[in-house]
Scaffold this motif. Structure first.
Motif, PDB file in Angstrom:
ATOM      1  N   ARG A 140       0.826  -1.206   0.000  1.00  0.00           N
ATOM      2  CA  ARG A 140       0.000   0.000   0.000  1.00  0.00           C
ATOM      3  C   ARG A 140       0.865   1.263   0.000  1.00  0.00           C
ATOM      4  NH1 ARG A 140      -5.365  -0.998   3.758  1.00  0.00           N
ATOM      5  NH2 ARG A 140      -6.360  -2.429   2.302  1.00  0.00           N
ATOM      6  N   ARG A 141       1.927   1.273   0.807  1.00  0.00           N
ATOM      7  CA  ARG A 141       2.817   2.444   0.823  1.00  0.00           C
ATOM      8  C   ARG A 141       3.446   2.669  -0.553  1.00  0.00           C
ATOM      9  NH1 ARG A 141       6.044   0.520   5.540  1.00  0.00           N
ATOM     10  NH2 ARG A 141       4.409   0.295   7.060  1.00  0.00           N
ATOM     11  N   LEU A 187       2.317   1.706  -3.459  1.00  0.00           N
ATOM     12  CA  LEU A 187       1.306   2.121  -4.430  1.00  0.00           C
ATOM     13  C   LEU A 187       0.898   3.576  -4.252  1.00  0.00           C
ATOM     14  CD1 LEU A 187      -0.900  -1.088  -4.570  1.00  0.00           C
ATOM     15  CD2 LEU A 187       0.707  -0.266  -6.288  1.00  0.00           C
ATOM     16  N   VAL A 188       0.860   4.060  -3.010  1.00  0.00           N
ATOM     17  CA  VAL A 188       0.540   5.472  -2.777  1.00  0.00           C
ATOM     18  C   VAL A 188       1.637   6.361  -3.353  1.00  0.00           C
ATOM     19  CG1 VAL A 188       0.329   7.224  -0.968  1.00  0.00           C
ATOM     20  CG2 VAL A 188      -0.995   5.122  -0.813  1.00  0.00           C
ATOM     21  N   VAL A 189       2.894   5.968  -3.157  1.00  0.00           N
ATOM     22  CA  VAL A 189       4.005   6.736  -3.726  1.00  0.00           C
ATOM     23  C   VAL A 189       3.933   6.713  -5.250  1.00  0.00           C
ATOM     24  CG1 VAL A 189       6.524   6.779  -3.995  1.00  0.00           C
ATOM     25  CG2 VAL A 189       5.512   6.454  -1.730  1.00  0.00           C
ATOM     26  N   ALA A 232       1.291   6.240  -7.117  1.00  0.00           N
ATOM     27  CA  ALA A 232       0.142   7.043  -7.541  1.00  0.00           C
ATOM     28  C   ALA A 232       0.489   8.530  -7.492  1.00  0.00           C
ATOM     29  CB  ALA A 232      -1.063   6.746  -6.657  1.00  0.00           C
ATOM     30  N   GLY A 233       1.236   8.942  -6.481  1.00  0.00           N
ATOM     31  CA  GLY A 233       1.678  10.340  -6.407  1.00  0.00           C
ATOM     32  C   GLY A 233       2.573  10.711  -7.579  1.00  0.00           C
ATOM     33  N   ALA A 253      -3.999   7.293 -11.122  1.00  0.00           N
ATOM     34  CA  ALA A 253      -3.538   7.239  -9.733  1.00  0.00           C
ATOM     35  C   ALA A 253      -4.540   6.460  -8.867  1.00  0.00           C
ATOM     36  CB  ALA A 253      -3.334   8.641  -9.183  1.00  0.00           C
ATOM     37  N   VAL A 272      -3.807   2.943  -6.744  1.00  0.00           N
ATOM     38  CA  VAL A 272      -4.126   2.765  -5.326  1.00  0.00           C
ATOM     39  C   VAL A 272      -5.101   1.599  -5.143  1.00  0.00           C
ATOM     40  CG1 VAL A 272      -5.256   3.854  -3.341  1.00  0.00           C
ATOM     41  CG2 VAL A 272      -3.617   5.137  -4.699  1.00  0.00           C
ATOM     42  N   ARG A 287      -5.979  -2.901  -2.344  1.00  0.00           N
ATOM     43  CA  ARG A 287      -7.147  -2.997  -1.479  1.00  0.00           C
ATOM     44  C   ARG A 287      -7.363  -4.373  -0.858  1.00  0.00           C
ATOM     45  NH1 ARG A 287     -12.229  -4.618  -4.151  1.00  0.00           N
ATOM     46  NH2 ARG A 287     -13.270  -3.387  -2.570  1.00  0.00           N
TER      47      ARG A 287
END
Length: 168
Positions: A24-25, A27-29, A31-32, A71, A75, A79
């Motif tokens: 998750r971390r 994927l957030v990076v 997506a950013g 993005a 993310v 899930r």
């Protein structure tokens, strides 16, 4: 293992929940990064010289919108979730949801070189547990141990299976 004079079970096995934290971390990076690239491309469009196409504000908004959609899709890949209690296991992988009672589970597996855990079912099928990722290290180990304890507690009163010639 019963209740004495209405007292609760002395050592109930706690419920287990797991999510792929490192994934998750990451994927957030990611997506950013996708969103920043989309914004940079959108902001650089008016200065682009092209004799065929004239870019405008609508094109910039569309590119930023596309970046937002991409993005969100990135993310969405993280899930996965696993929740287990005395009744059974609820698994949410990318788009597939499973609710499996402990009576249908033969074993909780996490092979040494596997990327994620799995449930070996009584009918021979195997269900992947994408929420239990090897890269999560100790969290994944605790979750697998908790799942195995819940499985053992739920199946404690099952009749002993006769030995098989070839048991997987």
């Amino acid at each position: 293992m019963g209740c004495v004079s209405g007292s609760p079970d002395p050592d109930p096995v706690p419920a287990v929940s797991a999510v792929p934290r490192r994934l998750r971390r990451l994927l957030v990076v990611l997506a950013g990064v996708v969103l920043v690239v989309a914004v940079v491309v959108a902001l650089s469009l008016p200065s682009t010289q092209n004799t065929v196409v004239d870019y405008g504000i609508v094109d910039q908004v569309a590119i930023v919108g596309l970046g937002l959609a991409l993005a969100a899709g990135v993310v969405f890949l993280g899930r996965s979730r696993l929740d287990a209690d005395a009744a059974g296991v609820r698994v949410r992988n990318l788009v597939v949801h499973h609710e499996v009672p402990w009576t249908s589970v033969r074993a909780v597996r996490f092979d040494r070189k596997a990327a994620w855990g799995s449930l070996l079912l009584e009918n021979g099928d195997e269900t992947s547990l994408h929420a239990l990722q090897a890269v999560d290290g100790e969290r994944a180990v605790r979750a697998v141990e908790g799942l195995r304890a819940l499985h053992a507690a739920a199946r404690a009163n099952d009749p002993v299976r006769p030995p098989l010639l070839y048991d997987d």
